[in-house]
Write an enzyme that holds these catalytic residues in place. Structure first.
Site, PDB file in Angstrom:
ATOM      1  N   SER A 189       0.836  -1.200   0.000  1.00 38.79           N
ATOM      2  CA  SER A 189       0.000   0.000   0.000  1.00 38.79           C
ATOM      3  C   SER A 189       0.877   1.259   0.000  1.00 38.79           C
ATOM      4  CB  SER A 189      -0.955  -0.038   1.201  1.00 38.79           C
ATOM      5  OG  SER A 189      -1.972   0.918   1.077  1.00 38.79           O
ATOM      6  N   ASP A 343     -10.113  -3.465  -5.187  1.00 41.67           N
ATOM      7  CA  ASP A 343      -9.227  -2.512  -4.520  1.00 41.67           C
ATOM      8  C   ASP A 343      -9.178  -1.229  -5.348  1.00 41.67           C
ATOM      9  OD1 ASP A 343      -7.178  -1.121  -3.295  1.00 41.67           O
ATOM     10  OD2 ASP A 343      -5.634  -2.621  -3.639  1.00 41.67           O
ATOM     11  N   HIS A 373      -8.066  -4.922  -0.872  1.00 40.38           N
ATOM     12  CA  HIS A 373      -6.983  -4.200  -0.220  1.00 40.38           C
ATOM     13  C   HIS A 373      -6.828  -4.704   1.216  1.00 40.38           C
ATOM     14  CE1 HIS A 373      -4.147  -0.856  -0.391  1.00 40.38           C
ATOM     15  NE2 HIS A 373      -4.355  -0.757   0.909  1.00 40.38           N
TER      16      HIS A 373
END
EC number: 3.1.1.3
Length: 399
Positions: A189, A343, A373
């Site tokens: 991320s 995501d 995610h």
């Protein structure tokens, strides 16, 4: 039906409505994911309420909660864990206990959390580093960095870069028994963003003689210019990262001024004089057709120059690695990218895969059709263990 029973029924319906989240049929363990999402959603809602009362910034409140999941640097039967500082940046170092006749691989890991949350001490990151060190027989350095909203770009980038430069010193590598020709970088991320950015920066650093062999990016955030990609549109409210929260993370990376967030949501934050940058993030030419699926590319709306002058970071390649030109990308190392179907950041990763391949970089792209995610780091879920196994197997073969 008595009044008490009626109240219980209404309460049950309201709880079910709050907990239930529509999920695709191919999501594994849907109720576990709903429970995780409910937990996270409740914490976010409470933090938002506290912020509305003017008591505490939302990210500060969320970080207090994250701190409860931190664990001490405790060694186990397989791995020695220590905390130290690399160039004044706190890191955790994981070294396998079994003896090695040769120098070990080295992996530099950067945690996610939207540049605002988390640390190397969070339980799931600690476990990931232990498993990686043990199964890969590698020295893993898991780095911290200063967080928004107290600190903004480029502080996070500089902290990670300075810690990485320290790790790549010959004396440090020798201390930990690391092979200078077998060092990789990884992150998820926001950590994937930082990993991609510092890997690019390292190419131009004349003082660093040791280069990275691989980079591994796990659903990375790579650009804030266009937050209306097909993946943002399709996954605006899916667990566990909504479009609104991701945009808030992006804006907090640069400033606490909420006007940037509002401009990003209305696609009016990029000035016309920076219009040339959109060619690097034009999803109509960078996404395979199956990810476009009927979406129509609209030319961007341009805003005033005021925000870009105040907060130039959102146009900086160190914050948005997708803005690097092809010449820079061509020199990047062997790359592994994980993207997840459900995501908002899916298309950032896919566009980077396209651009890297077009620039001649060898890329392994692991697109997870049932992924979302956070799937890599929620260790209570089966999908997390599956992705970690794939990740470690790739590292074994290529690092």
């Amino acid at each position: 039906m008595g009044r008490k029973s009626l109240y219980l029924l209404i309460g049950g319906i309201l709880i079910a409505y709050y907990v239930y989240t529509p999920l695709s049929d191919n999501i594994e363990e849907p109720w576990k994911l709903m429970w995780i999402n409910t937990h996270l959603k409740t914490i976010e809602n409470l933090a938002t309420f506290v912020e509305l009362l003017g008591l505490h910034h939302i990210m500060d409140s969320l970080q207090v909660v994250w701190s409860f999941y931190e664990v001490p640097p405790t060694s186990d039967e397989n791995v020695t864990v220590t905390e130290t500082k690399f160039n004044n940046i706190l890191v955790r170092v994981y070294v396998p206990k079994r003896k090695s006749e040769v120098l070990r691989r080295g992996l530099f890991y950067i945690h996610g959390g939207g540049w605002c949350l988390g640390s190397a001490a969070v339980n799931d990151y600690d476990l990931l580093s232990r498993w990686t060190a043990d199964r890969l027989d590698a020295v893993v350095v898991s780095t911290n960095y200063r967080l928004a909203p107290k600190y903004h770009f480029p502080i996070q980038f500089e902290d990670v870069y300075n810690a990485l430069r320290w790790f790549l010193r010959k004396t440090v590598l020798a201390k930990y028994g690391v092979n200078p020709e077998r060092i990789g970088i990884s992150g998820d991320s926001a950590g994937g963003n930082l990993a991609a950015a510092v890997t690019q920066q390292l190419l131009d650093d004349p003082d660093v003689k040791i280069k990275l062999k691989i980079q591994s990016l796990i659903y990375p955030a790579l650009q804030p210019l266009d937050v209306d990609l097909p993946s943002y549109q399709e996954n605006s409210n899916v667990p566990v990262l909504s479009k609104s929260l991701m945009v808030r993370f992006w804006s907090e990376y640069f400033t606490t001024d909420r006007s940037l967030e509002k401009a990003m949501l209305s696609r009016q934050h990029v000035p016309v004089e920076s219009s040339h940058l959109f060619k690097f993030v034009n999803w109509s030419s960078l996404l395979p057709e199956r990810f476009i699926k009927g979406h129509v590319y609209n030319n961007p709306n341009y805003g005033s120059s005021e925000l870009a002058k105040k907060y130039p970071g959102f146009l900086d390649v160190r914050a948005a690695p997708l803005l690097a030109d092809d010449k820079k990308l061509h020199s990047l190392p062997l790359t592994y990218v994980i993207t997840c179907q459900y995501d908002p950041l899916r298309d950032d990763g896919i566009m980077y895969v396209t651009r890297l391949r077009n620039a001649g970089v060898q890329v392994t792209h692991n697109h997870v059709e049932d992924g979302f995610h956070g799937a890599f780091s929620f260790l209570k879920l089966k999908i997390s263990h599956r992705l970690i196994n794939q990740y470690i197997e790739w590292l074994k073969e290529n690092l």
